[in-house]
Design a protein around this motif. Structure first.
Motif, PDB file in Angstrom:
ATOM      1  N   MET B  26      -4.153  -3.868 -13.251  1.00 27.33           N
ATOM      2  CA  MET B  26      -5.325  -3.703 -12.379  1.00 27.33           C
ATOM      3  C   MET B  26      -6.608  -3.496 -13.195  1.00 27.33           C
ATOM      4  O   MET B  26      -7.323  -2.504 -13.031  1.00 27.33           O
ATOM      5  CB  MET B  26      -5.123  -2.556 -11.388  1.00 27.33           C
ATOM      6  CG  MET B  26      -3.991  -2.759 -10.409  1.00 27.33           C
ATOM      7  SD  MET B  26      -4.105  -4.220  -9.373  1.00 27.33           S
ATOM      8  CE  MET B  26      -5.272  -3.685  -8.142  1.00 27.33           C
ATOM      9  N   THR B  28     -10.355  -3.949 -14.135  1.00 28.13           N
ATOM     10  CA  THR B  28     -11.475  -4.191 -13.225  1.00 28.13           C
ATOM     11  C   THR B  28     -12.427  -5.287 -13.682  1.00 28.13           C
ATOM     12  O   THR B  28     -13.157  -5.847 -12.886  1.00 28.13           O
ATOM     13  CB  THR B  28     -12.323  -2.921 -13.062  1.00 28.13           C
ATOM     14  OG1 THR B  28     -12.810  -2.552 -14.352  1.00 28.13           O
ATOM     15  CG2 THR B  28     -11.525  -1.803 -12.468  1.00 28.13           C
ATOM     16  N   PHE B  43      -6.199  -8.365 -11.634  1.00 25.89           N
ATOM     17  CA  PHE B  43      -5.766  -7.446 -10.582  1.00 25.89           C
ATOM     18  C   PHE B  43      -5.043  -8.200  -9.471  1.00 25.89           C
ATOM     19  O   PHE B  43      -5.157  -9.414  -9.347  1.00 25.89           O
ATOM     20  CB  PHE B  43      -6.968  -6.680 -10.014  1.00 25.89           C
ATOM     21  CG  PHE B  43      -8.057  -7.569  -9.484  1.00 25.89           C
ATOM     22  CD1 PHE B  43      -9.014  -8.100 -10.331  1.00 25.89           C
ATOM     23  CD2 PHE B  43      -8.116  -7.890  -8.140  1.00 25.89           C
ATOM     24  CE1 PHE B  43     -10.011  -8.938  -9.858  1.00 25.89           C
ATOM     25  CE2 PHE B  43      -9.113  -8.728  -7.652  1.00 25.89           C
ATOM     26  CZ  PHE B  43     -10.058  -9.245  -8.518  1.00 25.89           C
ATOM     27  N   GLN B  45      -4.490  -9.513  -5.897  1.00 25.06           N
ATOM     28  CA  GLN B  45      -5.414  -9.887  -4.827  1.00 25.06           C
ATOM     29  C   GLN B  45      -4.754  -9.845  -3.453  1.00 25.06           C
ATOM     30  O   GLN B  45      -5.380  -9.468  -2.480  1.00 25.06           O
ATOM     31  CB  GLN B  45      -5.945 -11.301  -5.077  1.00 25.06           C
ATOM     32  CG  GLN B  45      -6.951 -11.350  -6.208  1.00 25.06           C
ATOM     33  CD  GLN B  45      -7.564 -12.714  -6.367  1.00 25.06           C
ATOM     34  OE1 GLN B  45      -6.886 -13.720  -6.273  1.00 25.06           O
ATOM     35  NE2 GLN B  45      -8.843 -12.746  -6.599  1.00 25.06           N
ATOM     36  N   GLN B  60      -5.470  -7.561   1.276  1.00 26.83           N
ATOM     37  CA  GLN B  60      -6.296  -8.161   0.230  1.00 26.83           C
ATOM     38  C   GLN B  60      -6.862  -7.013  -0.573  1.00 26.83           C
ATOM     39  O   GLN B  60      -7.428  -6.086   0.000  1.00 26.83           O
ATOM     40  CB  GLN B  60      -7.459  -8.952   0.835  1.00 26.83           C
ATOM     41  CG  GLN B  60      -7.052 -10.155   1.634  1.00 26.83           C
ATOM     42  CD  GLN B  60      -8.275 -10.835   2.223  1.00 26.83           C
ATOM     43  OE1 GLN B  60      -9.262 -11.059   1.549  1.00 26.83           O
ATOM     44  NE2 GLN B  60      -8.212 -11.140   3.501  1.00 26.83           N
ATOM     45  N   TRP B  61      -6.708  -7.080  -1.876  1.00 23.03           N
ATOM     46  CA  TRP B  61      -7.173  -5.991  -2.713  1.00 23.03           C
ATOM     47  C   TRP B  61      -8.271  -6.434  -3.658  1.00 23.03           C
ATOM     48  O   TRP B  61      -8.290  -7.562  -4.116  1.00 23.03           O
ATOM     49  CB  TRP B  61      -5.997  -5.446  -3.545  1.00 23.03           C
ATOM     50  CG  TRP B  61      -5.085  -4.578  -2.760  1.00 23.03           C
ATOM     51  CD1 TRP B  61      -5.217  -4.226  -1.455  1.00 23.03           C
ATOM     52  CD2 TRP B  61      -3.882  -3.964  -3.223  1.00 23.03           C
ATOM     53  NE1 TRP B  61      -4.166  -3.424  -1.081  1.00 23.03           N
ATOM     54  CE2 TRP B  61      -3.339  -3.250  -2.149  1.00 23.03           C
ATOM     55  CE3 TRP B  61      -3.215  -3.959  -4.446  1.00 23.03           C
ATOM     56  CZ2 TRP B  61      -2.158  -2.526  -2.253  1.00 23.03           C
ATOM     57  CZ3 TRP B  61      -2.038  -3.241  -4.555  1.00 23.03           C
ATOM     58  CH2 TRP B  61      -1.518  -2.530  -3.467  1.00 23.03           C
ATOM     59  N   GLY B  62      -9.139  -5.494  -3.964  1.00 29.53           N
ATOM     60  CA  GLY B  62     -10.134  -5.719  -5.004  1.00 29.53           C
ATOM     61  C   GLY B  62      -9.683  -4.976  -6.249  1.00 29.53           C
ATOM     62  O   GLY B  62      -8.646  -4.317  -6.249  1.00 29.53           O
ATOM     63  N   PRO B  63     -10.476  -5.052  -7.318  1.00 35.96           N
ATOM     64  CA  PRO B  63     -10.086  -4.364  -8.556  1.00 35.96           C
ATOM     65  C   PRO B  63     -10.189  -2.840  -8.454  1.00 35.96           C
ATOM     66  O   PRO B  63      -9.802  -2.150  -9.386  1.00 35.96           O
ATOM     67  CB  PRO B  63     -11.069  -4.918  -9.589  1.00 35.96           C
ATOM     68  CG  PRO B  63     -12.187  -5.501  -8.807  1.00 35.96           C
ATOM     69  CD  PRO B  63     -11.659  -5.877  -7.466  1.00 35.96           C
ATOM     70  N   ALA B  64     -10.688  -2.314  -7.345  1.00 35.00           N
ATOM     71  CA  ALA B  64     -10.832  -0.867  -7.207  1.00 35.00           C
ATOM     72  C   ALA B  64      -9.530  -0.167  -6.841  1.00 35.00           C
ATOM     73  O   ALA B  64      -9.484   1.046  -6.754  1.00 35.00           O
ATOM     74  CB  ALA B  64     -11.900  -0.536  -6.168  1.00 35.00           C
ATOM     75  N   VAL B  65      -8.480  -0.921  -6.614  1.00 32.59           N
ATOM     76  CA  VAL B  65      -7.187  -0.282  -6.366  1.00 32.59           C
ATOM     77  C   VAL B  65      -6.629   0.165  -7.723  1.00 32.59           C
ATOM     78  O   VAL B  65      -6.770  -0.524  -8.727  1.00 32.59           O
ATOM     79  CB  VAL B  65      -6.229  -1.255  -5.642  1.00 32.59           C
ATOM     80  CG1 VAL B  65      -4.852  -0.649  -5.502  1.00 32.59           C
ATOM     81  CG2 VAL B  65      -6.788  -1.603  -4.273  1.00 32.59           C
TER      82      VAL B  65
END
Lengths: 158, 103
Positions: B26, B28, B43, B45, B60-65
């Protein structure tokens, strides 16, 4: 002539292979779509307004039906901040986590199909103390709740 | 291929509680290495959970997970012995699917 025929056969063969795989269940259409369903625009935004625009919604209405659980007021490590969100808004379709002061506001979007509890938890990264928003889409409308989480780096207290 | 996920699925009443721990860097894309060069983002997605051929969660994930992401959710249905499948896809196109038996 022969070369062309070969090329055609090759192309045809490729298509058939894909179709076969799809038919055999190796590649489901849903899976192929999911790989391309990442909403790049929404994950590049820096403000609430931009995020809402990218998600295709209007300004969210604050709601008391959205609650945070097992979410700290003060997080000792900004790299791992547990966030739990429960939405009691009827017909919840999706839940998003937004962190106001992160480089990009949107952290995650979860689509909740019918039959799945509109309640989930995960862990996110936070660059600094900030408001965290839980954005809920229910019945085509957007609702939100916010919570301030303080991040203390080095464990010296904030 | 990335390391396997740890998945735990428990039947609670008429629902199934699923907890997943994925193994992923993950990254960022914000950090820099010792030479001051930016480390490229890497990361997860998309995350999809299916039960009985039906999608029970689609994220859907961003790099903040966080690194090595954790995810917990609950869905209606599911009996002991049945299987829950989780798939993730990252921004390099890497993919991993694991399944767990509901206990």
């Amino acid at each position: 002539m022969n070369a062309r025929r070969r090329k055609l056969l090759k192309q045809g063969g490729g298509v058939t292979l894909f179709a076969l795989l799809a038919a055999a269940g190796w590649i489901t259409p849903g899976e192929a779509a999911a790989a391309e369903s990442w909403n790049k625009g929404a994950f590049d935004t820096h403000s609430m307004d931009e995020t809402m625009k990218a998600l295709g919604g209007s300004a969210p209405v604050p709601s008391k039906d959205i609650t945070f659980f097992s979410t700290p007021d003060i997080a000792e490590n900004g790299a791992v901040v547990p966030i739990g969100i429960t939405s009691n808004v009827p017909k919840t379709e999706s839940i998003a986590i937004l962190i106001e002061k992160n480089p990009n506001m949107l952290a995650a979007v979860f689509d909740i199909p019918a039959g799945t509890d509109p309640s989930l938890s995960t862990r996110v990264k936070m660059g600094q103390s900030s408001n965290v928003y839980a954005l809920v889409k229910a019945d085509g409308k957007y609702y939100m709740a916010s919570k301030e989480i303080k991040v203390t780096l080095g464990g010296c207290g904030g | 291929m990335a390391d396997p996920m740890k998945i735990r699925a428990n039947a609670v009443g008429d629902s199934t509680e699923v907890k997943v721990l994925m193994n992923h860097e993950m990254e960022t894309g914000q950090r820099k290495d010792a030479q001051g060069k930016a480390i490229p983002a890497w990361f997860i997605q998309n995350v999809t959970a299916t039960y009985n051929g039906k999608t029970v969660l689609d994220a859907q994930w961003g790099p903040a997970v966080s690194k090595n992401p954790f995810l917990a959710f609950k869905f209606k249905g599911g009996a002991k012995g049945e299987k829950v499948t989780i798939t993730w896809t990252d921004n390099r196109g890497d993919k991993r699917t694991d399944e767990a038996t509901i206990a």
